[in-house]
Design a protein around this motif. Structure first.
Motif, PDB file in Angstrom:
ATOM      1  N   GLU A  11      -0.580  -7.419  -3.789  1.00 26.25           N
ATOM      2  CA  GLU A  11      -0.212  -6.141  -3.089  1.00 26.25           C
ATOM      3  C   GLU A  11       1.297  -6.181  -3.153  1.00 26.25           C
ATOM      4  N   ASP A  15       1.427  -0.358  -1.930  1.00 24.30           N
ATOM      5  CA  ASP A  15      -0.093  -0.612  -1.579  1.00 24.30           C
ATOM      6  C   ASP A  15      -0.241  -0.563   0.039  1.00 24.30           C
ATOM      7  N   TYR A  16       0.795  -0.585   0.782  1.00 24.52           N
ATOM      8  CA  TYR A  16       0.574  -0.773   2.091  1.00 24.52           C
ATOM      9  C   TYR A  16      -0.053   0.063   2.825  1.00 24.52           C
ATOM     10  N   TRP A  17       0.239   1.317   2.936  1.00 24.49           N
ATOM     11  CA  TRP A  17      -0.382   2.381   3.776  1.00 24.49           C
ATOM     12  C   TRP A  17      -1.686   2.429   3.066  1.00 24.49           C
ATOM     13  N   GLU A  18      -2.027   2.502   1.975  1.00 25.13           N
ATOM     14  CA  GLU A  18      -3.447   2.620   1.346  1.00 25.13           C
ATOM     15  C   GLU A  18      -4.324   1.757   1.977  1.00 25.13           C
ATOM     16  N   GLU A  20      -3.854  -0.341   4.641  1.00 18.27           N
ATOM     17  CA  GLU A  20      -3.886  -0.068   6.078  1.00 18.27           C
ATOM     18  C   GLU A  20      -4.997   1.081   6.366  1.00 18.27           C
ATOM     19  N   ALA A  21      -4.948   1.987   5.545  1.00 19.96           N
ATOM     20  CA  ALA A  21      -6.160   2.909   5.635  1.00 19.96           C
ATOM     21  C   ALA A  21      -7.517   2.286   5.431  1.00 19.96           C
ATOM     22  N   ASP A  24      -8.359   0.385   8.273  1.00 20.80           N
ATOM     23  CA  ASP A  24      -8.971   1.208   9.362  1.00 20.80           C
ATOM     24  C   ASP A  24     -10.051   1.648   9.049  1.00 20.80           C
TER      25      ASP A  24
END
Length: 171
Positions: A11, A15-18, A20-21, A24
């Motif tokens: 990672e 890639d972080y926000w994808e 995290e989504a 979630d």
């Protein structure tokens, strides 16, 4: 039906926000209320033990992260969370991510991996229920599992699980 190939990669910040989504979507935004998240707060993940799984179109299909922590005074890897997009579950993506992380952790010198999960699922990777390892409440003690990356490395390891600092080294 042929399943498209999956590419595993460490990672990156991109890639972080994808990721995290995806977490979630799989676990709900309330996931951070779980006790295992107290062990991750203000602690950097173990960069070489955080992986993504992408299909040939670069769509994120799965992700896994690992964190340093201590059991008593012993450093260990806290595996998780691992998530696979609901439309990709059942394809073995989580298994590939878990196997990759255990291989990389072993090569990096880690001896133990800890997680909170279902024994019937994780036993296929060699995880066993741990006794005497106390996760922060509320955690069902029957779901506290460990994997030895070196011969019987969990022998004699017991005590409360606590947060690590960013200086933890593999043992």
């Amino acid at each position: 039906m042929q399943i498209p190939s999956i590419t595993l990669a460490i990672e990156t910040g991109a890639d972080y926000w994808e990721a995290e989504a995806l977490y979630d979507l799989c676990f709900s935004p309330g996931r951070s209320a779980l006790s295992s998240y107290r062990l991750r707060e203000d602690v950097s993940p173990i960069a070489d033990l955080c992986w993504t799984a992408r299909d040939p179109d670069a769509v994120l299909a799965g992700v896994i992260r690992c964190w340093p922590c201590y059991v008593g005074e012993t450093p260990v890897v806290l595996l998780g969370p691992v998530a696979v997009h609901p439309t990709r579950q059942g394809e073995g993506i989580a298994g590939r991510l878990i196997y990759r992380v255990t291989q990389v952790a072993r090569k990096a010198g880690w001896s133990r991996i800890l997680l909170v999960g279902d024994l019937p699922y994780y036993s296929r990777f060699g995880f066993q229920q741990l006794t005497g390892v106390i996760m922060p409440p509320p955690t069902n003690p029957e779901r506290v599992l460990g994997l030895s990356l070196a011969s019987d490395s969990w022998a004699g390891i017991h005590g409360p699980v606590r947060k690590a600092d960013d200086c933890i080294l593999p043992r």
